[in-house]
Design a protein around this motif. Structure first.
Motif, PDB file in Angstrom:
ATOM      1  N   GLY A 175       0.790  -1.227   0.000  1.00  0.00           N
ATOM      2  CA  GLY A 175       0.000   0.000   0.000  1.00  0.00           C
ATOM      3  C   GLY A 175       0.819   1.272   0.000  1.00  0.00           C
ATOM      4  N   LEU A 176       2.086   1.182  -0.396  1.00  0.00           N
ATOM      5  CA  LEU A 176       2.968   2.347  -0.316  1.00  0.00           C
ATOM      6  C   LEU A 176       2.656   3.399  -1.365  1.00  0.00           C
ATOM      7  CD1 LEU A 176       5.493   3.593   1.043  1.00  0.00           C
ATOM      8  CD2 LEU A 176       6.881   2.368  -0.643  1.00  0.00           C
ATOM      9  N   CYS A 177       2.157   2.981  -2.537  1.00  0.00           N
ATOM     10  CA  CYS A 177       1.990   3.885  -3.678  1.00  0.00           C
ATOM     11  C   CYS A 177       0.535   4.286  -3.884  1.00  0.00           C
ATOM     12  CB  CYS A 177       2.518   3.220  -4.947  1.00  0.00           C
ATOM     13  SG  CYS A 177       4.267   2.818  -4.900  1.00  0.00           S
ATOM     14  N   ASP A 178       0.190   5.480  -3.469  1.00  0.00           N
ATOM     15  CA  ASP A 178      -1.135   6.012  -3.781  1.00  0.00           C
ATOM     16  C   ASP A 178      -1.143   6.467  -5.241  1.00  0.00           C
ATOM     17  OD1 ASP A 178      -1.967   5.576  -1.203  1.00  0.00           O
ATOM     18  OD2 ASP A 178      -1.664   7.635  -0.534  1.00  0.00           O
ATOM     19  N   ALA A 219      -6.861   2.405 -15.681  1.00  0.00           N
ATOM     20  CA  ALA A 219      -5.524   1.930 -15.307  1.00  0.00           C
ATOM     21  C   ALA A 219      -5.510   1.423 -13.872  1.00  0.00           C
ATOM     22  CB  ALA A 219      -4.511   3.054 -15.488  1.00  0.00           C
ATOM     23  N   HIS A 220      -6.206   2.128 -12.991  1.00  0.00           N
ATOM     24  CA  HIS A 220      -6.231   1.712 -11.594  1.00  0.00           C
ATOM     25  C   HIS A 220      -6.884   0.341 -11.451  1.00  0.00           C
ATOM     26  CE1 HIS A 220      -5.943   2.526  -7.286  1.00  0.00           C
ATOM     27  NE2 HIS A 220      -7.113   1.927  -7.174  1.00  0.00           N
ATOM     28  N   ASP A 221      -7.952   0.112 -12.190  1.00  0.00           N
ATOM     29  CA  ASP A 221      -8.590  -1.204 -12.161  1.00  0.00           C
ATOM     30  C   ASP A 221      -7.623  -2.286 -12.639  1.00  0.00           C
ATOM     31  OD1 ASP A 221     -10.996  -0.330 -11.130  1.00  0.00           O
ATOM     32  OD2 ASP A 221     -11.948  -0.083 -13.091  1.00  0.00           O
ATOM     33  N   THR A 222      -6.796  -1.950 -13.621  1.00  0.00           N
ATOM     34  CA  THR A 222      -5.804  -2.902 -14.115  1.00  0.00           C
ATOM     35  C   THR A 222      -4.769  -3.212 -13.033  1.00  0.00           C
ATOM     36  OG1 THR A 222      -6.069  -2.141 -16.403  1.00  0.00           O
ATOM     37  CG2 THR A 222      -4.036  -3.311 -15.867  1.00  0.00           C
ATOM     38  N   TYR A 223      -4.312  -2.176 -12.345  1.00  0.00           N
ATOM     39  CA  TYR A 223      -3.333  -2.390 -11.275  1.00  0.00           C
ATOM     40  C   TYR A 223      -3.890  -3.323 -10.202  1.00  0.00           C
ATOM     41  CZ  TYR A 223      -1.339   1.972 -13.177  1.00  0.00           C
ATOM     42  OH  TYR A 223      -0.823   2.934 -13.989  1.00  0.00           O
ATOM     43  N   LYS A 224      -5.159  -3.161  -9.896  1.00  0.00           N
ATOM     44  CA  LYS A 224      -5.751  -3.957  -8.820  1.00  0.00           C
ATOM     45  C   LYS A 224      -5.955  -5.419  -9.220  1.00  0.00           C
ATOM     46  CE  LYS A 224      -6.248  -2.532  -5.442  1.00  0.00           C
ATOM     47  NZ  LYS A 224      -5.223  -2.351  -4.373  1.00  0.00           N
ATOM     48  N   GLN A 225      -5.737  -5.729 -10.494  1.00  0.00           N
ATOM     49  CA  GLN A 225      -5.800  -7.118 -10.942  1.00  0.00           C
ATOM     50  C   GLN A 225      -4.412  -7.708 -11.174  1.00  0.00           C
ATOM     51  OE1 GLN A 225      -8.718  -8.805 -11.104  1.00  0.00           O
ATOM     52  NE2 GLN A 225      -9.651  -6.928 -10.297  1.00  0.00           N
ATOM     53  N   ALA A 226      -3.380  -6.891 -11.032  1.00  0.00           N
ATOM     54  CA  ALA A 226      -2.017  -7.324 -11.339  1.00  0.00           C
ATOM     55  C   ALA A 226      -1.382  -8.020 -10.142  1.00  0.00           C
ATOM     56  CB  ALA A 226      -1.178  -6.118 -11.753  1.00  0.00           C
ATOM     57  N   TRP A 227      -0.241  -8.674 -10.370  1.00  0.00           N
ATOM     58  CA  TRP A 227       0.450  -9.378  -9.287  1.00  0.00           C
ATOM     59  C   TRP A 227       0.920  -8.425  -8.203  1.00  0.00           C
ATOM     60  CZ3 TRP A 227       5.381  -8.275  -7.758  1.00  0.00           C
ATOM     61  CH2 TRP A 227       6.184  -7.552  -8.638  1.00  0.00           C
ATOM     62  N   TYR A 228       1.142  -7.166  -8.566  1.00  0.00           N
ATOM     63  CA  TYR A 228       1.646  -6.173  -7.617  1.00  0.00           C
ATOM     64  C   TYR A 228       0.524  -5.363  -6.963  1.00  0.00           C
ATOM     65  CZ  TYR A 228       1.161  -3.468 -11.948  1.00  0.00           C
ATOM     66  OH  TYR A 228       0.681  -2.916 -13.111  1.00  0.00           O
ATOM     67  N   THR A 229      -0.691  -5.879  -6.988  1.00  0.00           N
ATOM     68  CA  THR A 229      -1.834  -5.129  -6.447  1.00  0.00           C
ATOM     69  C   THR A 229      -1.606  -4.645  -5.024  1.00  0.00           C
ATOM     70  OG1 THR A 229      -4.210  -5.227  -5.983  1.00  0.00           O
ATOM     71  CG2 THR A 229      -2.980  -7.275  -5.713  1.00  0.00           C
ATOM     72  N   THR A 279       3.967   2.078 -12.276  1.00  0.00           N
ATOM     73  CA  THR A 279       4.982   1.201 -12.852  1.00  0.00           C
ATOM     74  C   THR A 279       6.400   1.692 -12.597  1.00  0.00           C
ATOM     75  OG1 THR A 279       4.719   2.321 -14.989  1.00  0.00           O
ATOM     76  CG2 THR A 279       3.435   0.307 -14.620  1.00  0.00           C
ATOM     77  N   ASP A 280       6.612   3.008 -12.499  1.00  0.00           N
ATOM     78  CA  ASP A 280       7.966   3.509 -12.252  1.00  0.00           C
ATOM     79  C   ASP A 280       8.509   3.070 -10.886  1.00  0.00           C
ATOM     80  OD1 ASP A 280       7.986   4.661 -14.727  1.00  0.00           O
ATOM     81  OD2 ASP A 280       7.795   6.734 -14.038  1.00  0.00           O
ATOM     82  N   PRO A 281       7.771   3.253  -9.784  1.00  0.00           N
ATOM     83  CA  PRO A 281       8.268   2.727  -8.511  1.00  0.00           C
ATOM     84  C   PRO A 281       8.479   1.218  -8.542  1.00  0.00           C
ATOM     85  CG  PRO A 281       6.464   4.253  -8.132  1.00  0.00           C
ATOM     86  CD  PRO A 281       6.524   4.013  -9.615  1.00  0.00           C
ATOM     87  N   LEU A 282       7.580   0.511  -9.196  1.00  0.00           N
ATOM     88  CA  LEU A 282       7.699  -0.945  -9.306  1.00  0.00           C
ATOM     89  C   LEU A 282       9.021  -1.323  -9.977  1.00  0.00           C
ATOM     90  CD1 LEU A 282       6.027  -3.643  -8.968  1.00  0.00           C
ATOM     91  CD2 LEU A 282       5.332  -3.286 -11.344  1.00  0.00           C
TER      92      LEU A 282
END
Length: 267
Positions: free
Chosen positions: A8-11, A29-39, A250-253
């Motif tokens: 939960g570090l990245c708002d 894009a946010h919905d995509t992030y919440k389905q990714a391995w890094y959710t 994606t940049d912090p990741l």
């Protein structure tokens, strides 16, 4: 798998400068992030209060409410309207980020935000109101928000100033988040603007060891920072530093993977 230190570090502040993503794109894009391995890395989508007016038609029926944090840069006057709008939308209001208007004292502010139904991050001004506000937040459920950059060099607090703010928050027992200018994991000089920019991992280290905050905020060596993070008390550091706003997830990741703090193959 996201380590607890980064959960939960990245708002997701995609709609704010310099990203300025259109709201429909940011939601998709946010919905995509919440389905990714890094959710687990991703916090709520951060929106300014006026954006709520456009969410009704945009979201439609949803199985899962959209997790959002709402900013009120003009102060708490719009809070009742935001709370009413949130009730009518398929959203999960996870935080409110509220600025302090000029002339509003700590007692008046606390009264104005008392009806909040989500955690409130009070934006702490960079002036002599900082300590009184942090002391007023101590012992409440409210939190602090520090601005760490912007579109001008003078909007970036130096290491000494930011270290003082972090120590004051820790001493008051007030958790904090940071926003603006945290474009990279490590302290850096922006090659285009020449601005000296803080690194989000430097803030994380400073939260864990506030007595060394100034030196930790200045550290630019990735191997040094990564080594210190592996020794960090994750629970303590994250209880103090809750998250930071970023226009890119994606940049912090990618930078965390490059430092060996996440699996390279997955990033």
């Amino acid at each position: 798998m996201i380590p607890a230190l980064f959960a939960g570090l990245c708002d997701d502040a995609a709609v704010f400068p310099p990203g300025l993503a259109p709201l429909p794109d940011a939601v998709a894009a946010h919905d995509t992030y919440k389905q990714a391995w890094y959710t687990d890395l991703v916090g709520p989508l951060v929106l300014a209060a006026p954006a709520l007016d456009a969410l009704g038609d945009l979201l439609g029926p949803r199985e899962t409410p959209l997790a959002v944090a709402v900013t009120l840069p003009g102060g708490p006057d719009r809070l009742p309207g935001v709370l009413d709008a949130a009730k009518a939308l398929p959203i999960d209001l996870q935080a409110l980020e509220i600025a302090v208007p000029d002339g509003m004292g700590p007692a008046e502010l606390l009264d104005a935000i008392s009806a909040a139904t989500a955690p409130v991050y009070v934006e702490i001004p960079r002036d002599d109101r900082r300590l009184p506000l942090l002391r007023a937040l101590a012992g409440t459920s409210h939190r602090a928000k520090f601005r760490t950059g912007g579109v001008r060099a003078d909007l970036y607090p130096g290491e000494a100033e930011l270290a003082t703010a972090i120590r004051a928050a820790v001493e008051a027992g007030v958790p904090f988040k940071a926003t603006a200018g945290l474009h990279h994991a490590l302290r850096n000089t922006d090659p285009e603007t020449g601005f000296e920019q803080h690194g989000f991992l430097n803030l994380l280290l400073a939260a864990g060891a506030p007595e060394q905050a100034e030196a930790l905020l200045a550290e630019r060596d990735g191997e040094v920072v990564a080594a210190r993070l592996r020794e960090l008390d994750a629970d303590t550091a994250r209880a103090r530093f809750t998250s930071f706003g970023t226009c890119s997830i994606t940049d912090p990741l990618t930078e965390l993977a490059a430092l060996g703090l996440l699996p390279r193959g997955e990033a």
